[in-house]
Design an enzyme around this catalytic site. Structure first.
Site, PDB file in Angstrom:
ATOM      1  CG  ASP A  61      72.116   7.196 -29.723  1.00  0.00           C
ATOM      2  OD1 ASP A  61      71.060   7.115 -29.068  1.00  0.00           O
ATOM      3  OD2 ASP A  61      72.710   6.205 -30.175  1.00  0.00           O
ATOM      4  CE1 TYR A  66      75.541   1.629 -28.289  1.00  0.00           C
ATOM      5  CE2 TYR A  66      75.423   4.016 -28.270  1.00  0.00           C
ATOM      6  CZ  TYR A  66      74.950   2.796 -28.709  1.00  0.00           C
ATOM      7  OH  TYR A  66      73.887   2.756 -29.580  1.00  0.00           O
TER       8      TYR A  66
END
Ligand code: NAP
Length: 258
Positions: A61, A66
Site C-alpha cells: 500500500d 507518502y
C-alpha cells in the site's frame, strides 16, 4: 501454515490477508507516529520487500502523499507481476504540507505519475485518498468518473476509496470495488461499512489496525485476532520498517486464523 490469501471482493485479485503499508518508506514529516524515525536506506527497503515476499505478503500500500514511497518501490521492487500494488489519488504532500485535489484532470495526471514512479504500465488498485469530506468528493468531483474511465482503459484493475466517514464508506462500497477503513479494538465505527461490503461482496482493506503503533506491544496479537476474524475484511495493511516486526506480524496473522 502459510499466510492466508483472500479474494478482494469481485476484483479478481487475490491478496495476502496482511499487506505492507509503506508510509514510513518515504515520509517522516507530519506523520502520526509516537516515535520519530529516519527513513530506511535503499538496502533496508529492499530487505523489507524481500522478507515480505518470502513470508507470503503480496500486497503493498502506497500513495503519492507518502513522500518518496512510490519512487522507492518503483526502483527497488523486483518481479512486479508477483505484487498487488495499491496506490492513491487526491492527496499530495509537498514541502512538508498536504494539499488535496480531486479534479478529474489532477486524477489523470496523478495516475500517469504513479505509473512512472512505480515503473509499471498498470496499477492493481487505486483508492481515493480522502481529506475527510467523503461525500463531497464522491458527489461533487470528477475523481471517481476519471478512475472509472482509466479502469475501463485497463490502466487500473480496480478502484476504491480510503474513507473517513461512515456515510462515505457506505457510498464507496456501493460505487467502487474496494473500501479502506480504520478498524481496531478501540475504533469500531466503520463496522457498518465492513458489513455492507461483506453483503455486497466488495473488498475491504484495513488501515490503522495497530492504532498507528500506539497500542501497547502486548495487545498486538489481540488486534490481529480482532481484525482478521471480522467477516468481510480482505486484508489488514500494517506499516513497518522493522524486519523483526514484519516477521512478528506475519506470525500474528497466521496464528489469528489458525
Ligand atoms: P498501523 O499499521 O496501525 O501502525 C504502524 C506502526 O506500528 C508503525 O509505526 C510501526 O513501527 C508499528 N508496528 C508495526 N508492527 C509492529 C510490531 N510488530 N511491534 C511494534 N510496533 C509495530 O498504522 P499506520 O501506519 O497509520 O497505517 C498502516 C498503513 O495503512 C500505512 O502504512 C498506510 O499504508 C495505510 N494508511 C492509509 C491511510 C489512508 O488515509 N489511506 C491512512 C493511514 C494509513 P515500526 O516501523 O517500528 O514497526
Amino acid at each position: 501454515m502459510p499466510l492466508q490469501q483472500r479474494t478482494l471482493g469481485q476484483t479478481g485479485l487475490n491478496v495476502s490477508c496482511l499487506g505492507l503499508g509503506t508510509v514510513k518508506f518515504g515520509r517522516n514529516q507530519e506523520v502520526k507516529y509516537s516515535r520519530e524515525f529516519t527513513l530506511p536506506s535503499d538496502d533496508e527497503v529492499a530487505a523489507l520487500l524481500e522478507l515480505a515476499n518470502e513470508l507470503g505478503i503480496n500486497l503493498l500500500d502506497t500513495a503519492p502523499a507518502y513522500g518518496s514511497s512510490e519512487q522507492r518501490l518503483g526502483r527497488l521492487l523486483r518481479n512486479r507481476e508477483d505484487w498487488i500494488i495499491c496506490t492513491k489519488v487526491g492527496e499530495e504532500f509537498v514541502t512538508g504540507k498536504s494539499f488535496f485535489d480531486f479534479s478529474g484532470e489532477h486524477t489523470r495526471k496523478s495516475i500517469e505519475r504513479s505509473l512512472l514512479n512505480l515503473n509499471t504500465d498498470y496499477l492493481d488498485l487505486v483508492l481515493i485518498h480522502s481529506d475527510g469530506n467523503d461525500m463531497a468528493i464522491i458527489n461533487s468531483t470528477d475523481c471517481l468518473a476519471m478512475l472509472t474511465e482509466l479502469k475501463e482503459k485497463g490502466v487500473i484493475r480496480a478502484i476504491g476509496m480510503s474513507t473517513k466517514s461512515i456515510e462515505g464508506g457506505l457510498k464507496a462500497v456501493d460505487l467502487t470495488d474496494v473500501v479502506m477503513v480504520t478498524y481496531n479494538p478501540s475504533s469500531t465505527d466503520d463496522e457498518t461499512v465492513i458489513d455492507r461490503a461483506l453483503a455486497n461482496n466488495k473488498g475491504v482493506l484495513i488501515k490503522k489496525a495497530l492504532n498507528s503503533g500506539n497500542d501497547c506491544p502486548d495487545s498486538l496479537a489481540n488486534n490481529f485476532d480482532f481484525v482478521l476474524n471480522k467477516a468481510g475484511v480482505s486484508s489488514i495493511i500494517v506499516g513497518t520498517i522493522d524486519l523483526s516486526h514484519l516477521e512478528a506480524n506475519v506470525g500474528h496473522a497466521i496464528k489469528a486464523l489458525a
